[in-house]
Motif scaffolding. Structure first.
Motif, PDB file in Angstrom:
ATOM      1  N   ASP A 134       0.832  -1.209   0.000  1.00 40.68           N
ATOM      2  CA  ASP A 134       0.000   0.000   0.000  1.00 40.68           C
ATOM      3  C   ASP A 134       0.867   1.260   0.000  1.00 40.68           C
ATOM      4  OD1 ASP A 134      -2.106  -1.837   0.309  1.00 40.68           O
ATOM      5  OD2 ASP A 134      -1.780  -1.858   2.480  1.00 40.68           O
ATOM      6  N   VAL A 135       0.220   2.396  -0.261  1.00 45.00           N
ATOM      7  CA  VAL A 135       0.971   3.654  -0.246  1.00 45.00           C
ATOM      8  C   VAL A 135       0.203   4.730   0.522  1.00 45.00           C
ATOM      9  CG1 VAL A 135       0.052   4.544  -2.465  1.00 45.00           C
ATOM     10  CG2 VAL A 135       2.293   5.301  -1.665  1.00 45.00           C
ATOM     11  N   ILE A 136       0.982   5.508   1.259  1.00 42.62           N
ATOM     12  CA  ILE A 136       0.436   6.672   1.966  1.00 42.62           C
ATOM     13  C   ILE A 136       0.935   7.909   1.225  1.00 42.62           C
ATOM     14  CG2 ILE A 136       0.549   7.993   4.118  1.00 42.62           C
ATOM     15  CD1 ILE A 136       1.214   5.244   5.486  1.00 42.62           C
ATOM     16  N   ILE A 137       0.017   8.824   0.901  1.00 43.25           N
ATOM     17  CA  ILE A 137       0.410  10.065   0.213  1.00 43.25           C
ATOM     18  C   ILE A 137      -0.012  11.225   1.116  1.00 43.25           C
ATOM     19  CG2 ILE A 137       0.240  11.401  -1.923  1.00 43.25           C
ATOM     20  CD1 ILE A 137      -0.871   8.823  -3.278  1.00 43.25           C
ATOM     21  N   ALA A 138       0.971  11.861   1.741  1.00 40.40           N
ATOM     22  CA  ALA A 138       0.648  12.852   2.771  1.00 40.40           C
ATOM     23  C   ALA A 138       1.011  14.263   2.340  1.00 40.40           C
ATOM     24  CB  ALA A 138       1.397  12.512   4.056  1.00 40.40           C
ATOM     25  N   ASP A 139       0.232  15.229   2.796  1.00 35.59           N
ATOM     26  CA  ASP A 139       0.583  16.644   2.633  1.00 35.59           C
ATOM     27  C   ASP A 139       1.919  16.866   3.349  1.00 35.59           C
ATOM     28  OD1 ASP A 139      -1.052  19.592   2.249  1.00 35.59           O
ATOM     29  OD2 ASP A 139       0.671  19.592   3.614  1.00 35.59           O
ATOM     30  N   ARG A 140       2.773  17.708   2.772  1.00 31.41           N
ATOM     31  CA  ARG A 140       4.120  17.911   3.334  1.00 31.41           C
ATOM     32  C   ARG A 140       4.097  18.542   4.724  1.00 31.41           C
ATOM     33  NH1 ARG A 140       7.195  18.558  -1.760  1.00 31.41           N
ATOM     34  NH2 ARG A 140       7.238  16.363  -2.357  1.00 31.41           N
ATOM     35  N   LEU A 141       3.001  19.200   5.092  1.00 28.29           N
ATOM     36  CA  LEU A 141       3.014  19.885   6.388  1.00 28.29           C
ATOM     37  C   LEU A 141       2.151  19.189   7.445  1.00 28.29           C
ATOM     38  CD1 LEU A 141       2.995  23.713   5.510  1.00 28.29           C
ATOM     39  CD2 LEU A 141       4.929  22.198   5.904  1.00 28.29           C
ATOM     40  N   VAL A 142       1.884  17.893   7.283  1.00 26.53           N
ATOM     41  CA  VAL A 142       1.052  17.225   8.291  1.00 26.53           C
ATOM     42  C   VAL A 142       1.771  17.189   9.648  1.00 26.53           C
ATOM     43  CG1 VAL A 142      -0.309  15.799   6.717  1.00 26.53           C
ATOM     44  CG2 VAL A 142       1.836  14.897   7.667  1.00 26.53           C
ATOM     45  N   HIS A 143       0.982  17.012  10.675  1.00 32.31           N
ATOM     46  CA  HIS A 143       1.497  17.043  12.044  1.00 32.31           C
ATOM     47  C   HIS A 143       2.530  15.942  12.296  1.00 32.31           C
ATOM     48  CE1 HIS A 143       1.202  16.669  16.504  1.00 32.31           C
ATOM     49  NE2 HIS A 143       1.168  17.987  16.389  1.00 32.31           N
ATOM     50  N   ALA A 144       3.462  16.234  13.187  1.00 32.13           N
ATOM     51  CA  ALA A 144       4.555  15.303  13.511  1.00 32.13           C
ATOM     52  C   ALA A 144       4.047  13.920  13.934  1.00 32.13           C
ATOM     53  CB  ALA A 144       5.404  15.901  14.620  1.00 32.13           C
ATOM     54  N   SER A 145       2.908  13.875  14.607  1.00 27.30           N
ATOM     55  CA  SER A 145       2.412  12.579  15.085  1.00 27.30           C
ATOM     56  C   SER A 145       1.987  11.694  13.907  1.00 27.30           C
ATOM     57  CB  SER A 145       1.235  12.775  16.045  1.00 27.30           C
ATOM     58  OG  SER A 145       0.197  13.487  15.416  1.00 27.30           O
ATOM     59  N   LEU A 146       1.507  12.303  12.828  1.00 25.20           N
ATOM     60  CA  LEU A 146       1.157  11.524  11.633  1.00 25.20           C
ATOM     61  C   LEU A 146       2.435  10.975  10.997  1.00 25.20           C
ATOM     62  CD1 LEU A 146      -1.543  13.904  10.125  1.00 25.20           C
ATOM     63  CD2 LEU A 146      -1.967  11.594  10.959  1.00 25.20           C
ATOM     64  N   ILE A 147       3.454  11.805  10.956  1.00 22.47           N
ATOM     65  CA  ILE A 147       4.732  11.359  10.380  1.00 22.47           C
ATOM     66  C   ILE A 147       5.278  10.188  11.192  1.00 22.47           C
ATOM     67  CG2 ILE A 147       7.114  12.063   9.857  1.00 22.47           C
ATOM     68  CD1 ILE A 147       6.016  14.569   8.786  1.00 22.47           C
ATOM     69  N   ASP A 148       5.184  10.275  12.504  1.00 22.06           N
ATOM     70  CA  ASP A 148       5.661   9.167  13.346  1.00 22.06           C
ATOM     71  C   ASP A 148       4.870   7.896  13.052  1.00 22.06           C
ATOM     72  OD1 ASP A 148       7.452  10.856  14.441  1.00 22.06           O
ATOM     73  OD2 ASP A 148       6.495  11.033  16.399  1.00 22.06           O
ATOM     74  N   GLY A 149       3.550   8.028  12.932  1.00 20.99           N
ATOM     75  CA  GLY A 149       2.710   6.868  12.636  1.00 20.99           C
ATOM     76  C   GLY A 149       3.059   6.269  11.281  1.00 20.99           C
ATOM     77  N   MET A 174       0.335   8.330 -10.241  1.00 21.27           N
ATOM     78  CA  MET A 174       1.590   7.578 -10.217  1.00 21.27           C
ATOM     79  C   MET A 174       1.477   6.282  -9.390  1.00 21.27           C
ATOM     80  SD  MET A 174       5.081   9.376  -9.012  1.00 21.27           S
ATOM     81  CE  MET A 174       5.860   8.492  -7.695  1.00 21.27           C
ATOM     82  N   HIS A 175       0.621   6.313  -8.382  1.00 19.38           N
ATOM     83  CA  HIS A 175       0.550   5.166  -7.467  1.00 19.38           C
ATOM     84  C   HIS A 175      -0.661   4.260  -7.725  1.00 19.38           C
ATOM     85  CE1 HIS A 175       3.981   6.304  -5.090  1.00 19.38           C
ATOM     86  NE2 HIS A 175       3.520   7.536  -4.985  1.00 19.38           N
ATOM     87  N   GLN A 176      -1.167   4.293  -8.953  1.00 17.59           N
ATOM     88  CA  GLN A 176      -2.324   3.450  -9.265  1.00 17.59           C
ATOM     89  C   GLN A 176      -1.995   1.961  -9.170  1.00 17.59           C
ATOM     90  OE1 GLN A 176      -5.794   4.244  -9.907  1.00 17.59           O
ATOM     91  NE2 GLN A 176      -4.920   5.927  -8.769  1.00 17.59           N
ATOM     92  N   ASP A 177      -0.714   1.617  -9.225  1.00 16.53           N
ATOM     93  CA  ASP A 177      -0.345   0.196  -9.171  1.00 16.53           C
ATOM     94  C   ASP A 177      -0.355  -0.369  -7.743  1.00 16.53           C
ATOM     95  OD1 ASP A 177       1.767   1.857  -8.506  1.00 16.53           O
ATOM     96  OD2 ASP A 177       3.315   0.488  -9.239  1.00 16.53           O
ATOM     97  N   LYS A 178      -0.580   0.456  -6.748  1.00 14.48           N
ATOM     98  CA  LYS A 178      -0.554  -0.033  -5.363  1.00 14.48           C
ATOM     99  C   LYS A 178      -1.916  -0.636  -4.978  1.00 14.48           C
ATOM    100  CE  LYS A 178       3.538   1.872  -5.090  1.00 14.48           C
ATOM    101  NZ  LYS A 178       3.519   2.655  -6.324  1.00 14.48           N
ATOM    102  N   ARG A 179      -1.884  -1.485  -3.952  1.00 12.23           N
ATOM    103  CA  ARG A 179      -3.122  -2.153  -3.533  1.00 12.23           C
ATOM    104  C   ARG A 179      -4.125  -1.158  -2.935  1.00 12.23           C
ATOM    105  NH1 ARG A 179      -2.887  -6.469   1.322  1.00 12.23           N
ATOM    106  NH2 ARG A 179      -2.410  -4.519   2.400  1.00 12.23           N
ATOM    107  N   ILE A 180      -3.662  -0.414  -1.928  1.00  9.44           N
ATOM    108  CA  ILE A 180      -4.525   0.593  -1.286  1.00  9.44           C
ATOM    109  C   ILE A 180      -3.773   1.924  -1.285  1.00  9.44           C
ATOM    110  CG2 ILE A 180      -5.567   1.322   0.910  1.00  9.44           C
ATOM    111  CD1 ILE A 180      -5.899  -1.647   1.619  1.00  9.44           C
ATOM    112  N   ARG A 181      -4.471   3.002  -1.611  1.00 14.25           N
ATOM    113  CA  ARG A 181      -3.904   4.340  -1.510  1.00 14.25           C
ATOM    114  C   ARG A 181      -4.593   5.052  -0.344  1.00 14.25           C
ATOM    115  NH1 ARG A 181      -3.874   2.453  -6.174  1.00 14.25           N
ATOM    116  NH2 ARG A 181      -6.131   2.401  -6.219  1.00 14.25           N
TER     117      ARG A 181
END
Lengths: 415, 88
Positions: A134-149, A174-181
């Motif tokens: 799977d792939v996680i696509i995150a906004d560059r400024l998300v909170h530190a706790s999300l980055i840790d997770g 770009m990530h259409q080949d992943k199982r879950i986005r």
């Protein structure tokens, strides 16, 4: 002795480097309940200063509300102090279930599970639901706790430029080949006070078959017509797959957080999220008080309406006064100063004027974007705001920044 | 063999598109601009750069080599890619 001189010196050196880098964080001792008016001992041992608090996450002014305090007392009397257990062994009371149900109803989701904090919710949710396909696509400024997770989880990771929907679309394609986005964003970003365009994000997620996770910690209780959060503001209630949020800010401000969303996601958290499985349950006293908070904000929008008025007033007056305020509608109001030293000097001067604010600089905010972050509350009366605005004007005039735009401030003070 | 100038241009263009919003800032970016220590790319967002390089140049950069220091300037990145592409 295992704690040898060599080890001690290592830590002393690191602490010295933190100090020299201007990154040393100090505690200021508050001798009163959390409120608009507080008494503060700082530096340690000094006389108490009476200050207007402009830096708490006490958005709805419920941290010391009499009804909330009474509910906490009642909870303590009827359900005891501690549970001495994680949730799934013998740490779940009827009031935990009741609070989860109230949160589900309030947030407009399918189900909810409580965590000891939103930091724990964010630390646990990704690993519980995603794997290496799977792939996680995150906004560059998300909170530190999300980055840790995200770091704790085996899923692949990518990011998109802050709130840039074209960039997000490129990444989703770009990530259409992943199982879950899974697209990840804050609702209201804590340092800028700006709101993620959730209507557009939901549309993209639907088009590219992606789930969406929203951390709404700086929005739950007051953003949107009835305070449900950023998803209500953008008209996408029911379309956010996962909401993580906190009880430690607007909702009474004690502690606790949750994952709320699709029923299966919540169930997966109960089965697999490590902070849920291996950390103590939320204490009854906090559960009871948080439950009362949900009752209060479900009955009336009075407090979020007052916060909205305070926000509008403060933003207008500060802009009129000539400050470079990052535009927006949220009660997080960044007064942009760009130069790190200027942010520290102004915060110190404001403290001397009776206004408690903090100056933030790199790496808490990006390089060259130092600021004083003001946070408004429904506990603020017009007099509080007028005093704060007057103090800002005085201190702003002292430093000669009133009426200056970004370029001019940078020219005058450097970066 | 990889053309060093082409490689440098490709990385520079990618960094500009991927990490920089402001056109003026993009124009100021040179192959020697510190990206990570300069606060342009945070160490976590660096991952997308690594994925891009691995895909485009069909290489595998082990995590122990993908350090913030090795990714700190376009020129350093060019060196790294050459090392894995050409075994240099």
């Amino acid at each position: 002795m295992a704690y040898s001189d060599k080890v001690r010196e290592h830590y002393q050196k690191t602490i010295k480097e933190i100090r020299e880098g201007g990154l040393f964080k100090e505690e200021r001792f508050i001798h009163s309940p959390q409120a608009a008016d507080i008494k503060v001992e700082y530096p340690e041992g000094s006389e108490l200063a009476s200050l207007i608090n402009m830096c708490a996450n006490n958005y709805l002014g419920l941290s010391s509300h009499p009804e909330v305090i009474k509910a906490a007392h009642d909870g303590l009397d009827s359900r005891g102090y501690g549970m001495s257990s994680v949730r799934f062994i013998c740490g779940t009371q009827d009031i935990h279930r009741e609070l989860q149900n109230k949160l589900t109803k309030f947030l407009g989701t399918e189900d909810t599970v409580l965590f000891p904090s939103c930091m724990d919710a964010n630390a646990g949710v990704f690993e519980a639901i995603l794997g290496e396909e799977d792939v996680i696509i995150a906004d560059r400024l998300v909170h530190a706790s999300l980055i840790d997770g995200i770091r704790l989880c085996k899923a692949q990771y990518d990011s998109f430029k802050h709130m840039n929907m074209d960039h997000l679309e490129q990444k989703l394609e770009m990530h259409q080949d992943k199982r879950i986005r899974l697209v990840v964003t804050d609702g209201v970003f804590s340092m800028d006070g700006d709101m993620a365009p959730l209507d557009k994000m939901v549309e993209l997620c639907e088009r590219y078959d992606s789930m969406i996770l929203l951390d709404d910690s700086h929005a739950t209780g007051f953003i949107g017509k009835t305070g449900k959060g950023t998803h209500e503001h953008f008209g996408v209630v029911g379309k956010i797959d996962i909401i993580t949020t906190t009880l430690g800010k607007a909702l009474g401000g004690a502690s606790g957080g949750c994952v709320s969303g699709r029923a299966e996601i919540v169930e997966m958290c109960k089965q697999r999220a490590r902070p849920y499985l291996f950390s103590n349950t939320m204490p009854p006293v906090i559960v009871a008080a948080a439950s009362k908070v949900l009752d209060i904000i479900s009955e009336t929008t009075e407090r979020r309406d007052k916060l909205e008025q305070n926000t509008k007033y403060f933003r207008e007056k500060m802009t009129e006064a000539g400050f470079d305020i990052r535009p927006g509608q949220t009660p997080i109001v960044p007064v942009m100063l760009y130069n790190a030293q200027l942010s520290q000097d102004m915060a110190k001067d404001l403290y001397a004027e009776g206004i408690y604010v903090i100056g933030f600089f790199y790496p808490v905010v990006p390089q060259g974007q130092a600021r004083i972050r003001c946070q408004l509350s429904a506990a603020h009366e017009r007099e509080h705001l007028d005093k704060a605005i007057a103090a800002f004007k005085k201190v702003g005039a002292k430093h000669g920044i009133l009426g200056l735009k970004k370029k001019e401030i940078i020219e005058k003070f450097g970066l | 063999m990889l053309d060093e100038k082409q490689l440098q241009d490709a990385v520079l263009t990618y960094v500009k598109n991927e990490y920089i919003d402001d056109e003026e800032e993009a124009d100021e970016l040179t192959p020697e601009t510190p990206l990570i220590s300069g606060g342009i790319v945070d160490s976590f967002s660096m991952v997308s750069l690594k994925v891009f390089l691995e895909k485009k140049y069909a290489i595998k950069i082990p995590d122990e080599d993908a350090t913030p220091t090795a990714f700190d300037t376009v020129n350093k990145i060019v060196k790294l890619v050459k090392r894995f592409k050409e075994g240099k």
